[in-house]
Motif scaffolding. Structure first.
Motif, PDB file in Angstrom:
ATOM      1  N   MET A 359       0.878  -1.180   0.000  1.00 28.70           N
ATOM      2  CA  MET A 359       0.000   0.000   0.000  1.00 28.70           C
ATOM      3  C   MET A 359       0.912   1.225   0.000  1.00 28.70           C
ATOM      4  N   HIS A 360       0.914   1.958  -1.105  1.00 24.97           N
ATOM      5  CA  HIS A 360       1.908   3.020  -1.270  1.00 24.97           C
ATOM      6  C   HIS A 360       1.731   4.137  -0.229  1.00 24.97           C
ATOM      7  N   CYS A 361       0.479   4.474   0.068  1.00 24.75           N
ATOM      8  CA  CYS A 361       0.259   5.539   1.059  1.00 24.75           C
ATOM      9  C   CYS A 361       0.876   5.142   2.397  1.00 24.75           C
ATOM     10  N   GLY A 439     -10.329   4.884   0.536  1.00 26.35           N
ATOM     11  CA  GLY A 439      -9.181   5.330  -0.244  1.00 26.35           C
ATOM     12  C   GLY A 439      -9.445   6.625  -0.995  1.00 26.35           C
ATOM     13  N   ILE A 442      -7.841   9.550   0.616  1.00 26.21           N
ATOM     14  CA  ILE A 442      -6.378   9.583   0.439  1.00 26.21           C
ATOM     15  C   ILE A 442      -6.041  10.016  -0.991  1.00 26.21           C
ATOM     16  N   TYR A 448      -0.377   9.854  -3.641  1.00 20.89           N
ATOM     17  CA  TYR A 448       0.070   8.482  -3.393  1.00 20.89           C
ATOM     18  C   TYR A 448      -0.523   7.454  -4.358  1.00 20.89           C
ATOM     19  N   CYS A 449      -1.820   7.597  -4.644  1.00 16.16           N
ATOM     20  CA  CYS A 449      -2.527   6.483  -5.303  1.00 16.16           C
ATOM     21  C   CYS A 449      -2.008   6.188  -6.710  1.00 16.16           C
ATOM     22  N   CYS A 452       0.534   3.350  -6.739  1.00 14.68           N
ATOM     23  CA  CYS A 452       0.200   2.185  -5.914  1.00 14.68           C
ATOM     24  C   CYS A 452      -0.189   0.989  -6.787  1.00 14.68           C
ATOM     25  N   TYR A 454      -2.497  -0.996  -5.998  1.00 20.45           N
ATOM     26  CA  TYR A 454      -3.951  -1.185  -5.829  1.00 20.45           C
ATOM     27  C   TYR A 454      -4.727  -0.114  -6.587  1.00 20.45           C
ATOM     28  N   VAL A 456      -7.586   2.469  -6.563  1.00 23.58           N
ATOM     29  CA  VAL A 456      -8.371   3.214  -5.574  1.00 23.58           C
ATOM     30  C   VAL A 456      -9.812   3.412  -6.020  1.00 23.58           C
ATOM     31  N   CYS A 465      -8.254  -1.217  -3.791  1.00 20.76           N
ATOM     32  CA  CYS A 465      -7.624  -0.567  -2.635  1.00 20.76           C
ATOM     33  C   CYS A 465      -8.169  -1.161  -1.334  1.00 20.76           C
ATOM     34  N   PRO A 466      -7.315  -1.671  -0.449  1.00 20.94           N
ATOM     35  CA  PRO A 466      -7.814  -2.279   0.787  1.00 20.94           C
ATOM     36  C   PRO A 466      -8.621  -1.309   1.658  1.00 20.94           C
ATOM     37  N   PHE A 467      -8.283  -0.025   1.602  1.00 17.98           N
ATOM     38  CA  PHE A 467      -9.027   0.948   2.421  1.00 17.98           C
ATOM     39  C   PHE A 467     -10.508   0.962   2.033  1.00 17.98           C
TER      40      PHE A 467
HETATM   41  S1  SF4 Z   1      -4.823   2.928  -3.747  1.00 15.59           S
HETATM   42 FE1  SF4 Z   1      -5.397   2.643  -1.622  1.00 15.59          FE
HETATM   43  S2  SF4 Z   1      -3.633   1.621  -0.698  1.00 15.59           S
HETATM   44 FE2  SF4 Z   1      -2.949   2.491  -2.626  1.00 15.59          FE
HETATM   45  S3  SF4 Z   1      -2.136   4.514  -2.126  1.00 15.59           S
HETATM   46 FE3  SF4 Z   1      -4.272   4.819  -2.675  1.00 15.59          FE
HETATM   47  S4  SF4 Z   1      -5.372   4.714  -0.747  1.00 15.59           S
HETATM   48 FE4  SF4 Z   1      -3.351   3.832  -0.384  1.00 15.59          FE
END
Ligand code: SF4
Ligand SMILES: Cc1cc2nc3c(=O)[nH]c(=O)nc-3n(C[C@H](O)[C@H](O)[C@H](O)COP(=O)(O)OP(=O)(O)OC[C@H]3O[C@@H](n4cnc5c(N)ncnc54)[C@H](O)[C@@H]3O)c2cc1C
Length: 520
Positions: A359-361, A439, A442, A448-449, A452, A454, A456, A465-467
């Motif tokens: 998770m990049h964030c 996500g 974020i 960040y996303c 990543c 994942y 978002v 995105c797990p969030f």
């Molecule tokens: S996609 Fe989700 S896990 Fe990845 S940086 Fe964005 S908020 Fe964080």
């Protein structure tokens, strides 16, 4: 009667209450680097270096001001194991018949001082209120008594009235108490992020950095973080330079970009600190006092150096949030520390200590945490904190992490922020709703996303995105607790409008994330 004055590592202020009561011609001061205090929490190595160096510099400053200071360094062959041992020995050696100190920042230690020290040491122990803070614990308890709900905003207004900061008679300057609506934009490179300040190092710093690198840093040690680059101010003079630097280069944009998170500025340089002040370690150890910092910010507004929204937002953090969380701490300890209103039982994932996650964030927030002993408020609250909240981590485990990894972490301020504000584990005492977010928050507030693995934009796919799925899972598993909260009703309505198949897919993805937490 000759007294011993004990000065603790977070009491490095010449205006300290006990110092004002002691007499440099008659009394003796004790400052000690005690192994037990430095190691009972696995503090970040930069925090240990900052405190050891700042306390050694402060001892020199007091000597120059005419005080007799007994200094017990950690590496002395006769270093005592505990604070009580070193106090006992010094009382005897210096023939002192009383001990004076200022209220400390930790319930465990303060209770021992209040209840046991006098009997154990066989001398009277006088504890002075720490009047560097604006609101004494007794005043907070009085304010809180009889209120159905504690809300920071009302407390903050009282602190504005009490200090006169940004007040025009009995009215707030600008006609409003709070200018948050003007703050909190995302950052798109509009204003260059100033480079962080560094200080030249003297012999005391060099000695301490060498000591910390052999005693606490290195792969075999349990203390987290990197010692270099070590940028922190370690003297009062340097801390004042840090304050001036903030006022000149960051304050004007503080409010607007307070919630923004970026890895790099437009030149591709690291921008971990954005427009934040980085003053909390100095405020918390006493190199700066809250009132002088707020007055410097207020003067910047009156001199046209910074807009009202930025200055009000900054002052609110200090006389509002900082005083408020301290009030909660002293009013509700020790029971507060054990609260777990959502009955969370999940262990803290190991990546909180290694920083290694896809998770990049999260990995960006861990990177700045371990490199700098710092992450700004939104990184703490809405990324690493939000994840712990959504995943249902045991509050006491995540509290231990926050206490260990930040240069500004002390029990009185870390605990209510983590357990109360972030985990909502105090049952809503500190905040009216949990700071849970998917996500998309974020994605909106950061860069960040885009970097990543994942996605978002989705919630139920294997690469989602797990969030996102954890956010809905959190809401659904705590429906009984939060559905009646008017500030959360809209979220539940959104979920209820989804097709049942989508709801199931989201919850299944969340279950998968929870089972495979360590590998996310
Ligand atoms: S996609 Fe989700 S896990 Fe990845 S940086 Fe964005 S908020 Fe964080
Ligand atoms: C989970 C979590 C844990 C935290 N743990 C700590 C901690 O151990 N020590 C600590 O000082 N702060 C803590 N905070 C509050 C806040 O994140 C830090 O004070 C802030 O990030 C420090 O950076 P700064 O000096 O650049 O702050 P700025 O963003 O420049 O803010 C200015 C000042 O306001 C004060 N402040 C702002 N928010 C808070 C707050 N919520 N509580 C207390 N003071 C505040 C700080 O003194 C800070 O220096 C925590 C927040 C969260 C969400």
């Amino acid at each position: 009667m000759k007294y011993l004055g004990l000065i603790l590592a977070d009491q490095l202020s010449s205006s300290l209450a006990s110092l004002r009561a002691l007499n440099p011609q008659r009394d003796v001061l004790l400052m000690a680097e005690v192994a037990e205090e430095a190691t009972y929490v696995a503090h970040h190595v930069q925090k240990i270096a900052l405190l050891f160096s700042a306390i050694r510099h402060f001892a020199e400053e007091l000597r120059r001001a005419g005080w007799t200071v007994i200094y017990r360094p950690l590496d002395a062959p006769d270093n005592d194991h505990s604070l009580l041992d070193v106090v006992r020995r010094t009382l005897q050696e210096q023939h002192c018949s009383g001990l004076m100190l200022t209220r400390c920042g930790e319930y465990r230690l303060q209770t021992a001082m209040d209840n046991q020290w006098s009997a154990t040491l066989g001398v009277p122990v006088s504890v002075f209120e720490d009047d560097r803070f604006i609101c004494p614990p007794a005043d907070f308890a009085h304010w809180a008594a009889g209120r159905k709900q504690l809300r920071m905003e009302y407390f903050y207004r009282d602190m504005r009235r009490k200090t006169g900061l940004l007040m025009d008679g009995d009215k707030p300057v600008g006609g409003q108490w709070n200018f948050d609506a003007d703050n909190r934009a995302a950052y798109k490179g509009e204003v260059p992020v100033p480079a962080p300040l560094s200080f030249s190092r003297d012999a005391i710093d060099a000695e301490v950095l060498a000591l910390v690198s052999t005693r606490f840093a290195g792969p075999d040690n349990r203390h987290p973080g990197q010692l270099q680059p070590f940028r922190w101010a370690t003297t009062r003079k340097q801390a004042l330079t840090a304050l001036q630097h903030f006022i000149q280069h960051r304050l004007a944009h503080f409010g607007r970009y307070q919630d923004a998170m970026v890895s790099h500025n437009s030149l591709g340089e690291r921008a971990d600190f954005m427009f934040h002040s980085l003053l909390s370690p100095y405020l918390n150890c006493g190199l700066l006092t809250p009132l002088e910092v707020c007055k410097a910010a207020e003067a910047a507004y009156y001199h046209g150096q910074a807009p009202l929204a930025a200055v009000e937002g900054f002052i609110r953090q200090i006389i509002g949030w900082r005083e408020y969380v301290r009030g909660i701490y002293w009013a509700f300890m020790p029971e507060y520390a054990g609260r777990n209103s959502q009955h969370n039982e999940r262990a803290l994932p190991w990546f909180y200590w290694t920083g290694k996650t896809q998770m990049h964030c999260m990995s960006e927030c861990f990177r700045t945490t371990f490199a700098n002993a710092y992450a700004h408020h939104i990184q703490r609250l809405m990324v690493t904190g939000n994840f712990a909240l959504l995943a249902g981590i045991r509050p006491q485990e995540i509290c231990d992490w926050y206490l260990a990894v930040y240069a500004d972490a002390y029990d009185w301020v870390e605990l209510p922020n983590t357990l109360g504000m972030m985990m909502h584990a105090d049952g809503g005492l500190l905040g009216s709703k949990p700071y849970c977010a998917s996500g998309s928050y974020i994605a909106r507030q950061s860069d960040y996303c885009g970097h990543c693995r994942y996605n978002v934009k989705t919630s139920e796919q294997p690469d989602s995105c797990p969030f996102n799925s954890l956010y809905w899972h959190f809401l659904i598993r705590h429906r009984g607790q939060f559905a009646a909260n008017p500030r959360m009703a809209m979220m539940y309505r959104s979920y209820d409008r989804m097709a049942p198949a989508k709801q199931q897919a989201i919850l299944a993805r969340a279950e998968h994330c929870l089972i495979h937490l360590e590998t996310l």
